[in-house]
Motif scaffolding. Structure first.
Motif, PDB file in Angstrom:
ATOM      1  N   UNK A  38     -42.717  25.884  33.061  1.00 34.56           N
ATOM      2  CA  UNK A  38     -41.480  26.028  33.831  1.00 34.56           C
ATOM      3  C   UNK A  38     -41.671  26.903  35.069  1.00 34.56           C
ATOM      4  N   UNK A  39     -42.369  28.020  34.910  1.00 35.48           N
ATOM      5  CA  UNK A  39     -42.575  28.920  36.054  1.00 35.48           C
ATOM      6  C   UNK A  39     -43.467  28.290  37.118  1.00 35.48           C
ATOM      7  N   UNK A  44     -44.056  25.521  42.373  1.00 36.26           N
ATOM      8  CA  UNK A  44     -44.422  24.301  43.096  1.00 36.26           C
ATOM      9  C   UNK A  44     -43.243  23.812  43.938  1.00 36.26           C
ATOM     10  N   UNK A  45     -42.054  23.800  43.354  1.00 39.19           N
ATOM     11  CA  UNK A  45     -40.860  23.370  44.093  1.00 39.19           C
ATOM     12  C   UNK A  45     -40.582  24.306  45.257  1.00 39.19           C
ATOM     13  N   UNK A  46     -40.714  25.606  45.019  1.00 42.77           N
ATOM     14  CA  UNK A  46     -40.502  26.614  46.066  1.00 42.77           C
ATOM     15  C   UNK A  46     -41.455  26.369  47.242  1.00 42.77           C
ATOM     16  N   UNK A  47     -42.722  26.154  46.940  1.00 44.44           N
ATOM     17  CA  UNK A  47     -43.708  25.919  48.002  1.00 44.44           C
ATOM     18  C   UNK A  47     -43.416  24.627  48.759  1.00 44.44           C
ATOM     19  N   UNK A  48     -43.102  23.560  48.028  1.00 42.02           N
ATOM     20  CA  UNK A  48     -42.805  22.270  48.691  1.00 42.02           C
ATOM     21  C   UNK A  48     -41.559  22.375  49.573  1.00 42.02           C
ATOM     22  N   UNK A  49     -40.526  23.061  49.075  1.00 43.52           N
ATOM     23  CA  UNK A  49     -39.292  23.221  49.858  1.00 43.52           C
ATOM     24  C   UNK A  49     -39.532  23.990  51.145  1.00 43.52           C
ATOM     25  N   UNK A  76     -51.367  23.856  42.381  1.00 40.96           N
ATOM     26  CA  UNK A  76     -51.902  22.549  42.000  1.00 40.96           C
ATOM     27  C   UNK A  76     -50.770  21.525  41.868  1.00 40.96           C
ATOM     28  N   UNK A  77     -49.673  21.940  41.212  1.00 35.91           N
ATOM     29  CA  UNK A  77     -48.538  21.030  41.035  1.00 35.91           C
ATOM     30  C   UNK A  77     -47.880  20.666  42.362  1.00 35.91           C
ATOM     31  N   UNK A  78     -47.982  21.535  43.349  1.00 32.24           N
ATOM     32  CA  UNK A  78     -47.437  21.237  44.678  1.00 32.24           C
ATOM     33  C   UNK A  78     -48.346  20.270  45.440  1.00 32.24           C
ATOM     34  N   UNK A  79     -49.520  19.990  44.880  1.00 32.20           N
ATOM     35  CA  UNK A  79     -50.456  19.071  45.528  1.00 32.20           C
ATOM     36  C   UNK A  79     -51.378  19.760  46.510  1.00 32.20           C
ATOM     37  N   UNK A  80     -51.338  21.071  46.530  1.00 36.05           N
ATOM     38  CA  UNK A  80     -52.166  21.834  47.461  1.00 36.05           C
ATOM     39  C   UNK A  80     -53.427  22.322  46.761  1.00 36.05           C
ATOM     40  N   UNK A  81     -54.300  22.924  47.543  1.00 41.30           N
ATOM     41  CA  UNK A  81     -55.520  23.539  47.016  1.00 41.30           C
ATOM     42  C   UNK A  81     -55.384  25.041  47.153  1.00 41.30           C
ATOM     43  N   UNK A  82     -55.876  25.778  46.172  1.00 46.49           N
ATOM     44  CA  UNK A  82     -55.783  27.224  46.279  1.00 46.49           C
ATOM     45  C   UNK A  82     -57.074  27.806  46.832  1.00 46.49           C
ATOM     46  N   UNK A 124     -48.233  32.018  61.275  1.00 41.96           N
ATOM     47  CA  UNK A 124     -47.069  31.266  60.817  1.00 41.96           C
ATOM     48  C   UNK A 124     -47.235  30.679  59.419  1.00 41.96           C
ATOM     49  N   UNK A 125     -47.997  31.367  58.585  1.00 42.56           N
ATOM     50  CA  UNK A 125     -48.127  30.942  57.187  1.00 42.56           C
ATOM     51  C   UNK A 125     -46.970  31.526  56.379  1.00 42.56           C
ATOM     52  N   UNK A 126     -46.509  30.780  55.410  1.00 42.95           N
ATOM     53  CA  UNK A 126     -45.506  31.260  54.475  1.00 42.95           C
ATOM     54  C   UNK A 126     -46.150  32.356  53.634  1.00 42.95           C
TER      55      UNK A 126
END
Length: 133
Positions: A38-39, A44-49, A76-82, A124-126
């Motif tokens: 859940x966390x 992931x949703x926060x990053x995508x938004x 990973x769930x956001x589809x990004x690479x760490x 300009x990175x989040x």
């Protein structure tokens, strides 16, 4: 079970063993598979938004901890690479790594945020700051 990526193992474990510990800190603090699922979904949703897209890179400047595990799965769930960066490294080294990797966002521990945030904001990175102990 056919798995496409690491986060699918977490999804399957959360469904099969929802209340079992997924991550345990040395002091005994733990997170269940459901909580981790859940966390990490929420992150992931926060990053995508906020504009992180598939294939983007997200810096991770955190100590080994439950928040770090949540962060890795969320990315990973956001589809990004760490892009892992040693949170004890000199700030200039951390900033250089993050700049060279052209990160879209940075998840940083509060103890080193001030030294790293300035550079990320200029690029300009989040920036997501994780509270410490």
């Amino acid at each position: 079970m056919s798995v496409q990526h690491l986060a699918e193992y977490l999804d399957a474990s959360a469904a099969r063993f929802p209340d079992r510990p997924a991550v345990v800190e040395p002091d005994g603090t733990s997170l269940t598979y459901t909580q981790l699922h859940d966390q990490s979904d929420a992150l992931a949703a926060f990053l995508r938004e906020r504009g992180v897209e598939r294939g983007d890179r997200v810096g991770v400047v955190l100590p080994k901890s439950i928040p770090a595990v949540v962060t890795l799965f969320g990315i990973i769930k956001a589809g990004a690479a760490y892009v892992p960066v040693d949170w004890t490294a000199p700030p200039e080294r951390s900033r250089r790594i993050l700049a060279d990797c052209d990160v879209r966002a940075v998840v940083v521990h509060c103890t080193c945020a001030a030294a790293i945030v300035g550079s990320a904001e200029e690029d300009r990175a989040l920036v997501v700051i994780v509270a410490g102990d």
